[in-house]
Design a protein around this motif. Structure first.
Motif, mmCIF file in Angstrom:
data_model
loop_
_atom_site.group_PDB
_atom_site.id
_atom_site.type_symbol
_atom_site.label_atom_id
_atom_site.label_comp_id
_atom_site.label_asym_id
_atom_site.label_seq_id
_atom_site.Cartn_x
_atom_site.Cartn_y
_atom_site.Cartn_z
ATOM 1 N N PHE A 235 49.639 -105.472 56.237
ATOM 2 C CA PHE A 235 49.762 -107.078 56.058
ATOM 3 C C PHE A 235 51.090 -107.490 56.260
ATOM 4 N N CYS A 236 52.174 -106.840 56.103
ATOM 5 C CA CYS A 236 53.492 -107.284 56.096
ATOM 6 C C CYS A 236 54.314 -106.150 56.839
ATOM 7 N N ARG B 183 60.185 -114.360 64.188
ATOM 8 C CA ARG B 183 60.824 -114.708 62.941
ATOM 9 C C ARG B 183 60.949 -116.389 63.125
ATOM 10 N N SER B 184 61.238 -116.943 64.189
ATOM 11 C CA SER B 184 61.572 -118.171 64.505
ATOM 12 C C SER B 184 60.046 -119.018 64.222
ATOM 13 N N CYS B 185 58.972 -118.313 64.666
ATOM 14 C CA CYS B 185 57.747 -118.981 64.681
ATOM 15 C C CYS B 185 57.211 -118.878 63.044
ATOM 16 N N ALA B 186 57.562 -118.133 62.336
ATOM 17 C CA ALA B 186 56.947 -117.918 61.056
ATOM 18 C C ALA B 186 58.014 -118.812 59.938
ATOM 19 N N ARG B 187 58.881 -119.761 60.529
ATOM 20 C CA ARG B 187 59.560 -120.605 59.610
ATOM 21 C C ARG B 187 58.949 -121.911 59.219
ATOM 22 N N PRO B 188 58.917 -122.423 58.053
ATOM 23 C CA PRO B 188 58.205 -123.684 57.769
ATOM 24 C C PRO B 188 59.036 -124.805 58.571
ATOM 25 N N PRO B 189 58.231 -125.809 59.082
ATOM 26 C CA PRO B 189 56.923 -126.029 58.859
ATOM 27 C C PRO B 189 55.932 -125.487 59.640
ATOM 28 N N ASP C 231 59.557 -113.760 54.656
ATOM 29 C CA ASP C 231 60.265 -113.415 53.469
ATOM 30 C C ASP C 231 61.260 -112.294 53.698
ATOM 31 N N MET C 232 61.667 -112.189 52.281
ATOM 32 C CA MET C 232 62.411 -110.825 52.069
ATOM 33 C C MET C 232 61.912 -109.681 52.635
#
Length: 193
Positions: A154-155, A100-106, A137-138
């Motif tokens: 894919f999710c 989750r931390s890796c998938a946060r922008p930017p 995302d959600m």
């Protein structure tokens, strides 16, 4: 009749995961990806026993992923930083939080990992696949994935993830913690121009 497509009969998803992660971090194109792919295959072919395991899916591909990442760091992207943060006994909650931390922008970090899809009553995976965590995302963690399978995942929603010792009564996913690799770029080196 369905035509065969890339990935349908080969077992190179781990290699594609590495290439897709490098695409996110360094914007590599097809020519550079092919060079990296071919260099890794040539190196693996030098060890016929290991190459046979790769071709016949008799490995978890962790050593192949690590080889490719080290090879790329050595030859093309010296600023590539790779972390293997988890021992095999890490919990799925710890793994999820890291992904989750890796998938946060930017997106300063990119994750590569293996996942196993299991459908009870079987305890054996019917899918053993490597992918890249792309964004969250959600719905869950979305993958930047090489699969073209109609039923591919894919999710990944958090509710489908569990630890191997805690199977669910419905289809579930296990991410072997020791397979997770977190990639980043050293600030001292920066991105290539």
């Amino acid at each position: 009749m369905q035509p065969f497509y890339q990935g349908k009969i080969d077992n190179f998803c781990a290699m594609y995961a590495v290439l897709n992660a490098l695409q996110v971090l360094f914007s590599i194109g097809p020519h550079q990806a092919r060079r990296i792919f071919n260099r890794a295959l040539y190196a693996q072919a030098a060890d016929p026993d290991m190459f046979g395991k790769i071709l016949e899916h008799r490995t978890d591909y962790v050593s192949l992923v690590d080889f490719m990442l080290e090879d790329v760091r050595r030859h093309e992207f010296p600023g590539l930083c790779v972390s293997a943060p988890f021992a095999p006994d890490a919990s799925c909650d710890q793994v999820w939080e890291a992904l989750r931390s890796c998938a946060r922008p930017p997106m300063p970090l990119v994750s590569i990992f293996r996942f196993l899809r299991i459908a009870p009553p079987s305890e054996r995976p019917y899918v053993d696949h490597w992918t890249v965590g792309h964004y969250m995302d959600m719905e869950g963690l979305h993958f930047l994935d090489c699969s073209l399978e109609a039923g591919a995942l894919f999710c990944l929603p958090y509710a489908k993830l569990t630890d191997p010792w805690r199977p669910l009564s419905r289809e579930y996913v296990v991410i072997p913690p020791e397979s997770v690799r977190i990639l980043s770029v050293s600030r001292a080196v920066g991105l290539p121009v």
